[in-house]
Design a protein around this motif. Structure first.
Motif, PDB file in Angstrom:
ATOM      1  N   THR A  49      48.816  40.557  37.317  1.00 53.18           N
ATOM      2  CA  THR A  49      48.068  41.386  38.053  1.00 53.18           C
ATOM      3  C   THR A  49      47.090  41.811  37.077  1.00 53.18           C
ATOM      4  N   ARG A  50      45.850  41.905  37.588  1.00 52.30           N
ATOM      5  CA  ARG A  50      44.621  42.613  36.825  1.00 52.30           C
ATOM      6  C   ARG A  50      44.833  44.257  36.900  1.00 52.30           C
ATOM      7  N   VAL A  51      44.864  44.754  35.559  1.00 47.98           N
ATOM      8  CA  VAL A  51      45.154  45.921  35.346  1.00 47.98           C
ATOM      9  C   VAL A  51      44.082  46.697  34.553  1.00 47.98           C
ATOM     10  N   VAL A  52      44.164  48.134  34.476  1.00 48.67           N
ATOM     11  CA  VAL A  52      43.366  48.713  33.631  1.00 48.67           C
ATOM     12  C   VAL A  52      44.154  49.847  32.883  1.00 48.67           C
ATOM     13  N   VAL A  53      44.399  49.645  31.720  1.00 46.02           N
ATOM     14  CA  VAL A  53      45.593  50.732  30.772  1.00 46.02           C
ATOM     15  C   VAL A  53      45.063  51.619  29.999  1.00 46.02           C
TER      16      VAL A  53
ATOM     17  N   PRO B 245      46.667  49.117  38.822  1.00 42.31           N
ATOM     18  CA  PRO B 245      46.005  47.715  39.096  1.00 42.31           C
ATOM     19  C   PRO B 245      44.568  47.848  39.632  1.00 42.31           C
ATOM     20  N   VAL B 246      43.582  46.817  39.517  1.00 44.12           N
ATOM     21  CA  VAL B 246      42.131  46.959  39.670  1.00 44.12           C
ATOM     22  C   VAL B 246      42.014  45.602  40.445  1.00 44.12           C
ATOM     23  N   PRO B 247      40.849  45.886  41.193  1.00 46.68           N
ATOM     24  CA  PRO B 247      40.725  44.561  41.951  1.00 46.68           C
ATOM     25  C   PRO B 247      40.086  43.340  41.171  1.00 46.68           C
ATOM     26  N   PRO B 248      39.986  42.047  41.745  1.00 43.82           N
ATOM     27  CA  PRO B 248      39.652  40.943  40.726  1.00 43.82           C
ATOM     28  C   PRO B 248      38.055  41.203  40.346  1.00 43.82           C
ATOM     29  N   ALA B 249      37.829  40.668  38.934  1.00 44.35           N
ATOM     30  CA  ALA B 249      36.513  40.592  38.609  1.00 44.35           C
ATOM     31  C   ALA B 249      35.561  40.147  39.588  1.00 44.35           C
ATOM     32  N   PRO B 250      34.192  40.619  39.617  1.00 44.63           N
ATOM     33  CA  PRO B 250      33.243  39.891  40.577  1.00 44.63           C
ATOM     34  C   PRO B 250      32.816  38.638  40.029  1.00 44.63           C
ATOM     35  N   GLU B 251      32.349  37.833  41.041  1.00 46.91           N
ATOM     36  CA  GLU B 251      32.174  36.474  40.426  1.00 46.91           C
ATOM     37  C   GLU B 251      30.935  36.668  39.519  1.00 46.91           C
ATOM     38  N   ARG B 252      30.742  35.818  38.515  1.00 42.06           N
ATOM     39  CA  ARG B 252      29.473  35.853  37.564  1.00 42.06           C
ATOM     40  C   ARG B 252      28.627  35.118  38.057  1.00 42.06           C
ATOM     41  N   ARG B 253      27.198  35.606  38.065  1.00 39.46           N
ATOM     42  CA  ARG B 253      26.034  34.917  38.602  1.00 39.46           C
ATOM     43  C   ARG B 253      25.739  33.803  37.723  1.00 39.46           C
TER      44      ARG B 253
END
Length: 75
Positions: A15-19, A63-71
């Motif tokens: 899971t993508r998280v911020v701690v 938990p945090v949402p997935p990272a945005p797609e890189r341009r």
């Protein structure tokens, strides 16, 4: 009791998280994938490498949402 550590324990690995956790002189954050968790510490896989965090130092976690797609790079 709903604590940041208990919230981490409920999340599946990957899971993508911020701690937010205590460091000498203040607080800092680790943003990435929760890659390991045991009774003493958790590991967050960040872009710059694994961050090992003692659970006693955790101040906040979610938990945090997935990272945005890189341009693609402009040409």
């Amino acid at each position: 009791m709903d604590t940041p550590v208990n919230r981490l324990k409920l999340l599946p690995l990957g899971t993508r998280v911020v701690v937010r956790y205590r460091i000498n002189g203040g607080l800092t954050d680790a943003l990435g994938l929760l890659s390991a968790l045991n009774p003493m510490q958790c590991v967050v896989q960040t872009r710059s490498g694994d961050v090992v965090i003692a659970l006693e130092d955790v101040q906040a976690a979610k938990p945090v949402p997935p990272a945005p797609e890189r341009r693609p790079a402009a040409r």
